[in-house]
Design a protein around this motif. Structure first.
Motif, PDB file in Angstrom:
ATOM      1  N   HIS A 639      10.433   2.809  -4.915  1.00 60.32           N
ATOM      2  CA  HIS A 639      10.377   1.470  -4.327  1.00 60.32           C
ATOM      3  C   HIS A 639      11.300   1.367  -3.106  1.00 60.32           C
ATOM      4  CE1 HIS A 639      10.222  -2.812  -4.061  1.00 60.32           C
ATOM      5  NE2 HIS A 639      11.517  -2.899  -4.239  1.00 60.32           N
ATOM      6  N   MET A 643      10.353   0.752   0.849  1.00 60.49           N
ATOM      7  CA  MET A 643      10.933  -0.363   1.601  1.00 60.49           C
ATOM      8  C   MET A 643      11.620   0.142   2.869  1.00 60.49           C
ATOM      9  SD  MET A 643      10.979  -3.521   1.581  1.00 60.49           S
ATOM     10  CE  MET A 643      11.401  -4.192   3.174  1.00 60.49           C
ATOM     11  N   LEU A 644      12.299   1.276   2.746  1.00 62.10           N
ATOM     12  CA  LEU A 644      12.952   1.847   3.928  1.00 62.10           C
ATOM     13  C   LEU A 644      11.909   2.246   4.964  1.00 62.10           C
ATOM     14  CD1 LEU A 644      15.731   3.971   2.154  1.00 62.10           C
ATOM     15  CD2 LEU A 644      16.095   1.964   3.590  1.00 62.10           C
ATOM     16  N   LYS A 645      10.766   2.716   4.475  1.00 60.50           N
ATOM     17  CA  LYS A 645       9.685   3.073   5.408  1.00 60.50           C
ATOM     18  C   LYS A 645       9.198   1.823   6.135  1.00 60.50           C
ATOM     19  CE  LYS A 645       7.360   7.195   3.835  1.00 60.50           C
ATOM     20  NZ  LYS A 645       6.058   7.762   3.547  1.00 60.50           N
ATOM     21  N   VAL A 646       9.010   0.750   5.367  1.00 64.26           N
ATOM     22  CA  VAL A 646       8.552  -0.505   5.967  1.00 64.26           C
ATOM     23  C   VAL A 646       9.545  -0.970   7.035  1.00 64.26           C
ATOM     24  CG1 VAL A 646       8.211  -2.969   5.495  1.00 64.26           C
ATOM     25  CG2 VAL A 646       7.219  -1.251   3.969  1.00 64.26           C
ATOM     26  N   MET A 732       3.530   3.027   1.213  1.00 62.76           N
ATOM     27  CA  MET A 732       4.377   1.848   1.332  1.00 62.76           C
ATOM     28  C   MET A 732       3.803   0.644   0.601  1.00 62.76           C
ATOM     29  SD  MET A 732       5.412   2.046   5.309  1.00 62.76           S
ATOM     30  CE  MET A 732       3.909   2.778   5.879  1.00 62.76           C
ATOM     31  N   VAL A 733       2.525   0.408   0.833  1.00 67.61           N
ATOM     32  CA  VAL A 733       1.912  -0.807   0.300  1.00 67.61           C
ATOM     33  C   VAL A 733       1.854  -0.752  -1.218  1.00 67.61           C
ATOM     34  CG1 VAL A 733      -0.155  -2.237   0.321  1.00 67.61           C
ATOM     35  CG2 VAL A 733       0.590  -1.076   2.407  1.00 67.61           C
ATOM     36  N   LEU A 736       5.317  -0.937  -2.885  1.00 69.78           N
ATOM     37  CA  LEU A 736       5.908  -2.278  -2.830  1.00 69.78           C
ATOM     38  C   LEU A 736       5.259  -3.225  -3.829  1.00 69.78           C
ATOM     39  CD1 LEU A 736       6.546  -2.768   0.975  1.00 69.78           C
ATOM     40  CD2 LEU A 736       8.202  -2.457  -0.836  1.00 69.78           C
TER      41      LEU A 736
END
Lengths: 741, 232
Positions: A639, A643-646, A732-733, A736
């Protein structure tokens, strides 16, 4: 239970964890099996072979020949089996041969290939030499100057470990072999030859009385019980060492990997706390949930255990053969006992099962609301460190990952530690054996030739230095040599551990090897007895001579002759710095300064397969345990990674932030692994003194330390590299959607 | 136009299981505006947001943000785009649990090209006093304010909010929306809010309705309300 449909799906999702846990289980069990199969197989073969081919209980020689009719009388009187064995030694330049006339009652040979000698130009030779030098049936070999056809190869029970001389430390199958020819041919070639007597005692034999009678009537020149004959004892001793190593491995490695897997299982179950909470809230019974998760945990145990058993059954031959490198080419049946195979499946399965059950049980004791919120285990105080620090956030995050997850960090440390330890142990073994070769020269002395004579002689020692060397034993039947030298002897090492020169004219000095074997030290009174007369003597030890390779007490020739009841002019060995032209029938053994080094190199060559297999296993353990742990770490951080990727973090930066904290464990893991390997090697060397009568200095050279560190680091970074794609592939999606903080 | 979406198509699954999350959607939004996108579950609003934010890619069509064509960018370029231009706020906050409030904001500031001062943004969102607390020690509304602070600290051109009040009670929702209004006014950030809560539409400059992957309506809001005036 419908819930059980999750098994296949969850395994597929979490495949890498199950694969690495299974591999770890397999590797550690295989290491145990490897040593256990070899040890038990060799022991059983030894027992059967000794019994079938009538292994001696002792061998002795006398200065006066025992008449044949007297042998029968002695057999009847003492309830023993006694046989006169005729043999002769020849040196053909490239090789040396000990030729025997066949026995009928004791130490019989077993044909391995071909047939027994039937004609006068046929011989059979020891199988180890034939295998080593690729000698085939039908080949021709020169013995005693005459060419013979090799009719076959053989093994005999008192030469399963082929040391040329009993003073040697390692086998010689490259330049030495045994041979049999027909009794008629032996007589024609060597006459009566030299004589040894072989004896098998009865249950009620009074051995002391028997030996005393032999000595009184025929004067015993040497006596060697089977328990002290390394050509015989080595079979069980090395096998026992394999078995002992297997239990050592079983205690250390599987326990460590089981602990590792249990910790990971615990973390994975904790990661499922929301589901466990939900199911609990829905009314699932505690026992059902415990059983459900325990079955998950049992998978690596069952699959790992079964696969290991199957592998062990298939590979038991090659496994066992690794342990046979030192022996004559024996053909034991290597089998994995059913109970061991069953235990290999049941024990890890039960441990994993129990670990999972206890973890679920502990979780179910928590508040369901807390479980549903996924808050159990997330409030460790250690995760709060550096809260007010102005360090970079990435650094603080890494430190919290490290100290806030002690179990996980411990497992990563363990993987590095184990990898470094196993690898360093392998290299340490090589270094230690090499160190023996390097150090031995200085500890022996400056002689280049040691000629052991067939009889006691007097007069000038043909340009060399006279030496009287006689076998004695202590109260526990531990054999050593009493060596007598002249006061002006220069070729034997007489330097004491104190730094001075041994004053052999007035005192007795013990070698460091003898000190270790007999437990006698400087200043001690030491009582020992002659193996011939069994007469006891007590001397005071005045000093210690550094020599970890020869087992002796040295004094003046006069003193030693006095103890043995011999003339002070007697000697039975000659030391020389150059080759002496001695008559062949005067010399029973010639030991050169290169003999020992060659033996050590042969030992290293024979064991190199096992050592490199060991190093390979170390690397697999390292990669598998790190892969399993870091994989768990990434799953737990899935997770955060998404989030870091986002937020726009590049994969490299995420990788460094999530995983780099473990780099801090790399150096301590390697350092402690190397230290532990050295400690184990020191313990192993201490055991070597008892088994091989050889002091190997535990050594780990700087280059080996560097190699260990590099290999371990490569394994560490390779396992991280394998997992890099997990960061790259994190969606990512989807990740999350799973995150519900 | 600051955001331009042209004939956007996105399909998930194949064959009979195929679902068109976006089926030829067209949309234009001016710079500095607050746009609320309304639609029922499965209408494609989250997909549209993900596409504009560079989290996912279109099967067909084109998206341009501030003159930069998003479609066709490599993964590396999309990462750079998200880092420089986009701030995200999610329904479930998605804060990093092992970082304090301050650190959750600073971790983004550390990679941003021209970040705002952390203190300034914490102050603006009234979470300065919680700076050393961890997310689990905060209420949902407070956590969402931290999420907004984290999104805003890089001073993005575009703020994307996915159901940002979906997990909050009315009071917290209003409070969070007030901060959205505030940062929009203070920093001029173009803000896209996707929600199924009609009540939020009042604070928008533009209200877009989406259904079955298509833009059903586009309305300029002439009677914009403040967050305090909303009926949530």
């Amino acid at each position: 239970m419908k819930l059980n449909k999750r098994y296949a799906r969850s395994i597929k999702t979490d495949l890498s964890f199950y694969v690495s846990a299974t591999v770890l289980t397999m590797v550690t069990l295989l290491m145990f099996y490897l040593f256990y199969i070899a040890g038990t197989g060799i022991n059983k073969y030894g027992d059967d072979f000794f019994s079938k081919y009538k292994r001696e209980d002792a061998t002795f020689s006398t200065y006066a020949e025992i008449p044949d009719e007297k042998l029968s009388a002695l057999e009847t009187k003492y309830g023993v089996t006694l046989e006169k064995e005729r043999f002769a030694a020849t040196d053909e330049g490239d090789y040396r041969v000990r030729v025997f006339s066949p026995n009928e009652k004791i130490d019989l040979y077993e044909i391995q290939d071909g047939h027994a000698p039937e004609k006068d130009d046929e011989i059979i030779i020891s199988a180890g030499y034939a295998a080593e030098n690729n000698v085939k049936v039908g080949d021709r070999l020169k013995v005693n100057g005459k060419e013979y056809s090799v009719a076959g190869t053989f093994l005999r029970p008192d030469y399963l470990y082929m040391v040329e001389n009993l003073t040697d430390d390692y086998k010689n199958v490259t330049t030495f072999f045994l041979a049999y020819m027909t009794p008629e041919e032996f007589k024609d070639s060597f006459g009566g030859g030299s004589i040894n007597y072989k004896v098998i005692y009865g249950d009620d034999t009074d051995q002391v009385a028997f030996r005393k009678e032999i000595n009184e009537n025929y004067y015993m020149a040497s006596y060697l019980s089977a328990d002290s004959n390394m050509r015989i004892t080595f079979v069980h001793e090395q096998a026992d060492m394999f078995i002992m190593s297997s239990w050592f491995i079983l205690v250390i490695f599987p326990l460590v990997t089981v602990a590792l897997i249990c910790i990971l299982l615990g973390r994975r179950i904790r990661a499922e706390q929301k589901l466990i909470g939900t199911l609990s809230a829905m009314g699932y019974e505690k026992t059902k949930l415990m059983r459900h998760y325990s079955l998950f945990a049992a998978i690596p145990g069952v699959i790992g255990g079964l696969l290991t058993s199957v592998c062990a059954l298939i590979l038991s031959g090659p496994f066992g053969s690794l342990g046979l490198a030192d022996y004559e080419p024996m053909k034991p049946q290597f089998t994995l006992p059913v109970w061991v195979a069953a235990a290999g499946v049941v024990v890890p399965t039960l441990i994993y099962w129990t670990a999972a059950m206890l973890r679920v049980r502990k979780l179910l004791k928590e508040d369901v609301v807390k479980l549903l919120a996924g808050q159990v285990g997330n409030d460790a105080k250690s995760r709060r460190i550096l809260t007010r620090s102005k360090k970079k956030v990435g650094f603080k995050y890494a430190i919290r990952q490290l100290v806030g997850n002690p179990g996980r960090s411990f497992v990563i440390f363990l993987g590095i530690f184990l990898g470094a330890m196993i690898t360093a142990f392998g290299y340490s073994f090589i270094d230690s054996v090499k160190a023996v070769g390097e150090q031995a020269h200085g500890e022996f002395g400056t002689f280049r030739y040691e000629y052991v004579l067939n009889t006691l002689e007097k007069g000038a020692p043909d340009g060399g230095e006279a030496m009287l060397i006689l076998p004695f034993e202590d109260g526990d039947m531990r054999r050593f040599s009493l060596i007598g030298l002249d006061g002006d002897a220069t070729l034997w090492n007489l330097k004491t551990t104190d730094g001075g020169k041994a004053d052999i004219e007035s005192g007795f000095y013990i070698s460091t090897l003898c000190e270790a074997i007999c437990g006698v030290h400087k200043g001690d009174e030491f009582t020992f007895r002659s193996i011939a007369t069994l007469e006891e003597h007590t001397v005071k030890i005045d000093g210690v001579i550094r020599n970890g390779y020869q087992n002796y007490i040295v004094s003046s020739r006069e003193k030693i002759a006095g103890i043995a009841g011999l003339d002070k002019e007697n000697y039975n060995a000659i030391l020389s710095s150059s080759s002496l032209d001695l008559e062949k029938d005067r010399v029973s053994e010639t030991i050169t300064d290169k003999s020992f080094e060659t033996q050590m190199q042969n030992m290293l060559n024979a064991m190199s397969g096992l050592i490199y297999a060991f190093i390979g296993i170390g690397m697999i353990v390292c990669v598998a345990s790190l892969y399993a742990t870091v994989n768990t770490m990434l799953s737990e951080n899935r997770h955060n990674i998404s989030m870091l990727k986002v937020l726009g973090f590049e994969n490299g930066r995420i990788h460094s932030m999530i995983i780099s904290s473990n780099h801090l464990l790399l150096l301590p893991g390697i350092a402690l692994g190397i230290a532990a390997a050295y400690g184990i090697m020191a313990w192993y060397c201490a055991r070597f003194v008892e088994i091989e009568k050889l002091m190997i200095p535990a050594t780990l050279k700087p280059f080996s330390i560097i190699l260990t560190a590099v290999f371990t680091a490569v394994c560490y970074f390779a396992s991280l590299l394998l997992l890099r794609r997990k960061v790259d592939k994190t969606n990512m999606v989807e990740a999350l959607k799973d995150g519900r903080e | 136009m600051f955001i331009e979406v042209k004939s956007a198509k996105k399909q998930y699954g194949t064959g009979e299981a195929a679902v068109y999350a976006l089926d030829g959607a067209d949309l234009s939004i001016e710079k500095g505006k607050i746009c609320v996108i309304l639609g029922p579950s499965g209408s494609g609003k989250s997909t549209l947001l993900n596409m504009i934010g560079g989290l996912d890619s279109l099967d067909a069509g084109e998206i341009t943000v501030d003159g930069q064509k998003i479609t066709g960018l490599s993964k590396k370029e999309l990462t750079a785009y998200r880092k420089q231009s986009v701030g995200f706020v999610f329904q479930f906050y998605n804060l990093i649990p092992d970082l304090t409030v301050e650190e959750n904001v600073e971790v983004v500031a550390e990679i941003a090209e021209k970040p705002l001062y952390t203190d300034e943004i914490l102050k603006a969102l009234d979470i300065e006093k919680y700076r050393y607390r961890f997310p689990r020690e905060l209420s949902g509304g407070q956590q969402q304010r931290v999420a907004i602070a984290r999104a805003m600290v890089k001073n993005p051109k575009l703020l994307l909010c996915d159901e940002l009040t979906g997990a909050l009670d009315t009071r917290s929702s209003r409070s969070v929306l007030k901060f959205i209004e505030k940062v929009n006014a203070q920093y001029g950030t173009t803000t896209l809010i996707i929600t199924h809560n009609e009540g939020i539409a009042g604070i928008a400059d533009v209200v877009v309705r989406i259904r079955d992957g298509k833009i059903a309506s586009y309305t300029e809001n002439d009677h914009k309300l403040t967050a305090d005036e909303l009926e949530l």
